[in-house]
Design a protein around this motif. Sequence first.
Motif, PDB file in Angstrom:
ATOM      1  N   GLY A   1      15.245   3.067 -42.515  1.00 15.81           N
ATOM      2  CA  GLY A   1      16.277   3.214 -43.574  1.00 15.81           C
ATOM      3  C   GLY A   1      15.671   3.296 -45.008  1.00 15.81           C
ATOM      4  N   ILE A   2      14.895   2.058 -45.312  1.00 17.72           N
ATOM      5  CA  ILE A   2      14.101   2.182 -46.563  1.00 17.72           C
ATOM      6  C   ILE A   2      12.748   2.055 -46.219  1.00 17.72           C
ATOM      7  CG2 ILE A   2      14.081   0.674 -48.594  1.00 17.72           C
ATOM      8  CD1 ILE A   2      16.741  -0.471 -47.979  1.00 17.72           C
ATOM      9  N   PRO A   3      12.209   3.135 -46.530  1.00 15.69           N
ATOM     10  CA  PRO A   3      10.752   3.629 -46.019  1.00 15.69           C
ATOM     11  C   PRO A   3       9.833   2.937 -47.389  1.00 15.69           C
ATOM     12  CG  PRO A   3      11.466   5.573 -46.575  1.00 15.69           C
ATOM     13  CD  PRO A   3      12.794   4.641 -46.535  1.00 15.69           C
ATOM     14  N   PHE A   4       9.255   1.912 -47.118  1.00 16.97           N
ATOM     15  CA  PHE A   4       8.286   1.322 -48.362  1.00 16.97           C
ATOM     16  C   PHE A   4       7.143   1.963 -48.469  1.00 16.97           C
ATOM     17  CE2 PHE A   4      11.457  -2.113 -48.312  1.00 16.97           C
ATOM     18  CZ  PHE A   4      11.328  -2.743 -49.472  1.00 16.97           C
ATOM     19  N   CYS A   5       6.658   2.834 -47.443  1.00 17.64           N
ATOM     20  CA  CYS A   5       5.714   3.589 -47.449  1.00 17.64           C
ATOM     21  C   CYS A   5       5.670   4.867 -48.693  1.00 17.64           C
ATOM     22  CB  CYS A   5       5.241   4.387 -46.100  1.00 17.64           C
ATOM     23  SG  CYS A   5       6.771   5.486 -45.670  1.00 17.64           S
ATOM     24  N   HIS A   6       7.088   5.094 -48.814  1.00 18.11           N
ATOM     25  CA  HIS A   6       7.208   6.006 -50.102  1.00 18.11           C
ATOM     26  C   HIS A   6       6.843   4.999 -51.355  1.00 18.11           C
ATOM     27  CE1 HIS A   6      10.408   8.715 -48.343  1.00 18.11           C
ATOM     28  NE2 HIS A   6       9.352   8.916 -47.605  1.00 18.11           N
ATOM     29  N   GLU A   7       7.487   3.826 -51.546  1.00 20.66           N
ATOM     30  CA  GLU A   7       7.101   3.080 -52.661  1.00 20.66           C
ATOM     31  C   GLU A   7       5.720   2.720 -53.075  1.00 20.66           C
ATOM     32  OE1 GLU A   7       8.201   1.349 -56.381  1.00 20.66           O
ATOM     33  OE2 GLU A   7       9.466   2.666 -54.964  1.00 20.66           O
ATOM     34  N   ALA A   8       5.039   2.733 -51.805  1.00 18.33           N
ATOM     35  CA  ALA A   8       3.404   2.052 -52.001  1.00 18.33           C
ATOM     36  C   ALA A   8       2.740   3.425 -52.156  1.00 18.33           C
ATOM     37  CB  ALA A   8       3.220   1.812 -50.556  1.00 18.33           C
ATOM     38  N   CYS A   9       3.469   4.781 -52.001  1.00 22.34           N
ATOM     39  CA  CYS A   9       2.503   5.885 -52.558  1.00 22.34           C
ATOM     40  C   CYS A   9       3.088   6.384 -53.741  1.00 22.34           C
ATOM     41  CB  CYS A   9       2.550   6.879 -51.369  1.00 22.34           C
ATOM     42  SG  CYS A   9       2.064   8.482 -51.692  1.00 22.34           S
ATOM     43  N   PRO A  10       2.385   6.758 -54.632  1.00 19.79           N
ATOM     44  CA  PRO A  10       2.440   6.901 -56.052  1.00 19.79           C
ATOM     45  C   PRO A  10       3.032   8.437 -56.119  1.00 19.79           C
ATOM     46  CG  PRO A  10       0.315   6.926 -56.101  1.00 19.79           C
ATOM     47  CD  PRO A  10       0.672   6.191 -54.771  1.00 19.79           C
ATOM     48  N   LEU A  11       2.571   9.366 -54.810  1.00 20.68           N
ATOM     49  CA  LEU A  11       3.116  10.635 -54.649  1.00 20.68           C
ATOM     50  C   LEU A  11       4.543  10.821 -54.273  1.00 20.68           C
ATOM     51  CD1 LEU A  11      -0.141  12.412 -53.424  1.00 20.68           C
ATOM     52  CD2 LEU A  11       0.865  12.875 -55.544  1.00 20.68           C
ATOM     53  N   GLY A  12       4.982   9.606 -53.852  1.00 23.84           N
ATOM     54  CA  GLY A  12       6.282   9.767 -52.962  1.00 23.84           C
ATOM     55  C   GLY A  12       6.273  10.644 -51.933  1.00 23.84           C
ATOM     56  N   ASN A  13       5.110  10.478 -51.153  1.00 22.20           N
ATOM     57  CA  ASN A  13       5.112  11.387 -49.722  1.00 22.20           C
ATOM     58  C   ASN A  13       6.325  11.185 -48.993  1.00 22.20           C
ATOM     59  OD1 ASN A  13       2.968  12.975 -50.387  1.00 22.20           O
ATOM     60  ND2 ASN A  13       1.556  11.413 -49.584  1.00 22.20           N
ATOM     61  N   LEU A  14       6.701  12.100 -48.443  1.00 15.33           N
ATOM     62  CA  LEU A  14       7.846  12.149 -47.385  1.00 15.33           C
ATOM     63  C   LEU A  14       7.241  11.807 -46.162  1.00 15.33           C
ATOM     64  CD1 LEU A  14       9.766  15.449 -48.626  1.00 15.33           C
ATOM     65  CD2 LEU A  14      10.072  13.190 -49.565  1.00 15.33           C
ATOM     66  N   ILE A  15       7.070  10.449 -45.709  1.00 13.95           N
ATOM     67  CA  ILE A  15       6.060  10.295 -44.779  1.00 13.95           C
ATOM     68  C   ILE A  15       6.788  10.066 -43.488  1.00 13.95           C
ATOM     69  CG2 ILE A  15       4.712   8.199 -43.651  1.00 13.95           C
ATOM     70  CD1 ILE A  15       4.018   7.811 -46.792  1.00 13.95           C
ATOM     71  N   PRO A  16       7.921   9.739 -43.346  1.00 15.47           N
ATOM     72  CA  PRO A  16       8.822   9.668 -41.990  1.00 15.47           C
ATOM     73  C   PRO A  16       9.019  10.942 -41.630  1.00 15.47           C
ATOM     74  CG  PRO A  16       9.799   7.900 -43.539  1.00 15.47           C
ATOM     75  CD  PRO A  16       8.620   8.772 -44.407  1.00 15.47           C
ATOM     76  N   ASP A  17       9.378  11.871 -42.573  1.00 19.06           N
ATOM     77  CA  ASP A  17       9.841  13.314 -42.425  1.00 19.06           C
ATOM     78  C   ASP A  17       8.589  13.963 -41.681  1.00 19.06           C
ATOM     79  OD1 ASP A  17      11.173  12.299 -44.452  1.00 19.06           O
ATOM     80  OD2 ASP A  17      12.230  14.283 -45.242  1.00 19.06           O
ATOM     81  N   TRP A  18       7.458  13.838 -42.301  1.00 24.03           N
ATOM     82  CA  TRP A  18       6.496  14.791 -41.566  1.00 24.03           C
ATOM     83  C   TRP A  18       5.881  14.021 -40.309  1.00 24.03           C
ATOM     84  CZ3 TRP A  18       2.011  11.773 -42.755  1.00 24.03           C
ATOM     85  CH2 TRP A  18       1.983  11.423 -44.074  1.00 24.03           C
ATOM     86  N   ASN A  19       6.034  12.639 -40.200  1.00 22.63           N
ATOM     87  CA  ASN A  19       5.747  12.039 -38.934  1.00 22.63           C
ATOM     88  C   ASN A  19       6.473  12.487 -37.679  1.00 22.63           C
ATOM     89  OD1 ASN A  19       3.594   9.975 -39.473  1.00 22.63           O
ATOM     90  ND2 ASN A  19       4.952   8.698 -40.261  1.00 22.63           N
ATOM     91  N   ASP A  20       7.615  12.638 -38.085  1.00 22.96           N
ATOM     92  CA  ASP A  20       8.682  12.959 -37.114  1.00 22.96           C
ATOM     93  C   ASP A  20       8.514  14.657 -36.753  1.00 22.96           C
ATOM     94  OD1 ASP A  20      11.346  12.893 -35.697  1.00 22.96           O
ATOM     95  OD2 ASP A  20      11.697  14.537 -36.961  1.00 22.96           O
ATOM     96  N   LEU A  21       8.056  15.560 -37.568  1.00 24.63           N
ATOM     97  CA  LEU A  21       7.740  16.857 -37.543  1.00 24.63           C
ATOM     98  C   LEU A  21       6.426  16.975 -36.542  1.00 24.63           C
ATOM     99  CD1 LEU A  21       8.909  18.125 -40.867  1.00 24.63           C
ATOM    100  CD2 LEU A  21       9.840  18.845 -38.569  1.00 24.63           C
ATOM    101  N   VAL A  22       5.542  15.999 -36.879  1.00 28.32           N
ATOM    102  CA  VAL A  22       4.407  16.043 -36.179  1.00 28.32           C
ATOM    103  C   VAL A  22       4.490  15.608 -34.636  1.00 28.32           C
ATOM    104  CG1 VAL A  22       2.025  15.005 -35.957  1.00 28.32           C
ATOM    105  CG2 VAL A  22       2.674  15.951 -38.072  1.00 28.32           C
ATOM    106  N   ALA A  23       5.147  14.561 -34.691  1.00 30.18           N
ATOM    107  CA  ALA A  23       5.480  14.077 -33.180  1.00 30.18           C
ATOM    108  C   ALA A  23       6.316  15.366 -32.557  1.00 30.18           C
ATOM    109  CB  ALA A  23       6.576  12.980 -33.206  1.00 30.18           C
ATOM    110  N   ARG A  24       7.119  16.325 -33.156  1.00 37.66           N
ATOM    111  CA  ARG A  24       7.583  17.109 -32.214  1.00 37.66           C
ATOM    112  C   ARG A  24       6.808  18.491 -32.478  1.00 37.66           C
ATOM    113  NH1 ARG A  24      13.131  15.941 -31.964  1.00 37.66           N
ATOM    114  NH2 ARG A  24      13.614  14.027 -33.262  1.00 37.66           N
TER     115      ARG A  24
END
Length: 496
Positions: A51-74
């Motif tokens: 719900g609050i993905p800290f990977c976004h905060e840790a990445c200065p680019l603000g990469n949409l990590i959960p989004d593309w993780n889900d898409l790769v899984a699919r």
Amino acid sequence: MADPKGFLTTSREEWPRRPAEERIRDWDEVYVPGGLLPIVGAQADRCMDCGIPFCHEACPLGNLIPDWNDLVARSDWRAASERLHATNNFPEFTGRLCPAPCEAGCVLAINQPAVTIKNVECAIADRAWEEGFTPPQPPDRLSGKTVAVIGSGPAGLAAAQQLSRAGHTVVVFERDDRIGGLLRYGIPAFKMEKRHLERRIGQMRAEGTKFRTSTVAGRDVGAAELRGRYDAVVIATGATAWRELDVPGRKLAGIHQAMEYLPLANRVCEGDLEHSPLSAEGKHVVIVGGGDTGADCLGTAVRERAASVTQLDIYAQPGADRDEDVEPWPVYPRLYRLSAAHEEARDLGSAPAADADARLFAASTLRFTGDDDGHVRSLHLVGVDAGRRPLPGTERSLPADLVLLALGFSGPGRDDGLVAGLGLELEPRGTIARDREFATGAPGVFAAGDAARGQSLVVWAIAEGRAVAAAVDRHLSGGHTRLPAPVGPYDRPMRV
């Protein structure tokens, strides 16, 4: 999330490396070709879609990590590529070179191994090129404004691509004979093959970006000419002023800066040289400095068939697990990490005097001694405590025919006259001063990347390039821009 129980049922598995004995015989990337795609879908499925993905905060680019993780899984690679490139111009660079602070901020990493975010990113980027998901994006129309970008490292290239796509006419000036800056001549090919760089340069040319190589801004093209010919100037020269080691014997022959050594090895790989004049072949090599640049020197020396190679790190050997009291999640912790170069040195026994792999920890250089011809032959060191104070009775010496100094950088070089010619102010630590809009004190001149931030990570350089592009576009367009600005000039990584 594709599999709500993926993080419970699937263990972390990273892109396998080729055997050390095999990969040191060439300069190809260290990973098993094709070894990532068979595992990456299941690894992406470990993402918990927090719900609050800290990977976004840790990445200065603000990469949409959960989004593309889900898409790769699919297995929706096209959509994954769109999400990834929405925030990152060069994910094939960061997927290979970034130490992945996003993984340190992964919520799963609180009590389990983090999601292999970096590997998933690299897989998407490589698949995007294979499938043609990354065509050039030239602007629909030109603005009539011109921008000079000084430096073609990751910050300069990111700024140039963003500004070209916004419709401005961009010229990138590079002092070396090829585009890429540190990516070209500082990063060894075994970490990132230069074909990845060439591909992006070709894309940028097709988008309208112009490149001028072998051109030293401030000397070959003067500061006055830059300000007269261009509506805006972006300084992205990197931090090239290397730190020195002021100890007795420093002037002996055979002691060189890492960035004197690494570019020559890269030029051998480019075909410019048959043999590096600073080759480590048959020599006892000591690297002073425990960071990534030192590890790059280590992997290079191993491939050049050094007789031995040892890396000195002034810090104590870190542990394998995060100390929650000192470096709590989600900050990037100092851990014992085994890079490909350290793995090679360990497996091949390249540093018999080392504490672990090729490193001597808590070690400080006292002096160098040489032979009658004035060439270095020994490095004398002492063990130190946490305050870097010498420990009695710990002095020792190492054979050293080649010493490489990898002590970091303090700011942009000033031998080309660019800083003085543009009248730029410097911060006390040697970096270019700028305001909240990335603007320097010189009208129309902006600064980004390591030249202004100080030595940092490739992901921060790209983020700064994107952000300064937004600032320049706003300046040229009368106060508005549609370009994203992921970071501000005073933003810093999460630290305790």
